[in-house]
Scaffold this motif. Structure first.
Motif: not given
Length: 226
Positions: A35, A69, A71, A74, A101, A133
Motif C-alpha cells: 500500500t 474501490y 482502500t 492508515e 474514510g 468511492q
C-alpha cells in the motif's frame, strides 16, 4: 510544534517540472506491491497560463477492476516535497494520511526534518476530504486548495509484457507499433491523491525544464509509522 510518531521512508519518486510525469509502477523491494508502492507522480498546470499547480500521486498500481474501490493504508503517510531554492532539499511539504474514510492534509510548511523520515505537521492542517468511492468528491479550502482522494483509472499507457520480451531477448522484432501495442494497465486502477495549489502559496519556482520553462522541483515519498 506538535508532532506525531516518526514515519520512516519507504518509496521515493521524483519529477521536475510543470508538465512532466514520473512513473515506475515497481518500487523498491521494501514497498513494491504494498500500500506504500508509488505508481506515478504528476505535476502540471490545469490549463495553459494557469496560476495553479496540480500534484497527483498514484499509489498501489495493482488495484484491478474487481477491486476498483480499494482502500488507503492508515499507517502510510504520503508526502509531496517541493524545493523552492534549487538545492534539491525540500523547503515545503504537503502531507496526506487517511483516517476513518477521510484523507487529511497537512503542510505547505517547511518539514520538521528533511530526508526520508518525518512527522505529521499537526499544527499546519490544510483540510480534509471524504475518500471517494463510486462518485468523485472534492473539497476546496479557504485558501483555494482543492483536495481529492480515491480510486482512479490508471493513466499510465505501457505495453509491459512486450517491454519484458524485448529486454529479455525474446522479441527479435522489437517493440510493437502504436497500433499493435497493448495497454497492459487498461482497466486497472490506482489509489490517487490530488492537490491543486495556487502558485502564490508555493513560492518561487526552482528550476528550468527541457522546454526552457521555469518549474517546481518536486518528489513524493511514502512513509510507514514506526
Amino acid at each position: 510544534m506538535k508532532k506525531t510518531k516518526l514515519f520512516s521512508g519507504l518509496g521515493v519518486l521524483a519529477l521536475i517540472g510543470g508538465i512532466l510525469v514520473a512513473a515506475d509502477h515497481i518500487d523498491a523491494p521494501s514497498s513494491s506491491g504494498t500500500t506504500a508502492d508509488i505508481a506515478d507522480f504528476y505535476g502540471f498546470e490545469p490549463s495553459e497560463g494557469s496560476d495553479h499547480t496540480v500534484f497527483v500521486v498514484d499509489l498501489q498500481s495493482n488495484v484491478l477492476p474487481d477491486l476498483a474501490y480499494g482502500t488507503f493504508d492508515e499507517s502510510i503517510l504520503t508526502e509531496i516535497n517541493i524545493d523552492t531554492n534549487n538545492d534539491l532539499v525540500e523547503d515545503l511539504v504537503i502531507q496526506a494520511i487517511p483516517r476513518n474514510g477521510r484523507m487529511y492534509f497537512f503542510g505547505l510548511q517547511p518539514p520538521s526534518q528533511t530526508g526520508l523520515s518525518g512527522t505529521i505537521l499537526v499544527d499546519a492542517p490544510l483540510g480534509s476530504v471524504e475518500i471517494s468511492q463510486a462518485t468523485a468528491i472534492t473539497e476546496t479550502t479557504s485558501d483555494g486548495i482543492q483536495l481529492f482522494a480515491g480510486p482512479r483509472q490508471d493513466a499510465f499507457y505501457f505495453d509491459f509484457f512486450q517491454f519484458n520480451a524485448v529486454i529479455g531477448g525474446m522479441a527479435p522484432g522489437g517493440f510493437k507499433t502504436a497500433d499493435e501495442a497493448e495497454d497492459t494497465f487498461n482497466g486497472a486502477n490506482t489509489m490517487s491523491i490530488v492537490v491543486e495549489v495556487p502558485n502564490s502559496l508555493l513560492g518561487s519556482t526552482s528550476g528550468t525544464n527541457a522546454l526552457g520553462l521555469t518549474v517546481y522541483k518536486a518528489w513524493v515519498t511514502t512513509n510507514k509509522k514506526q
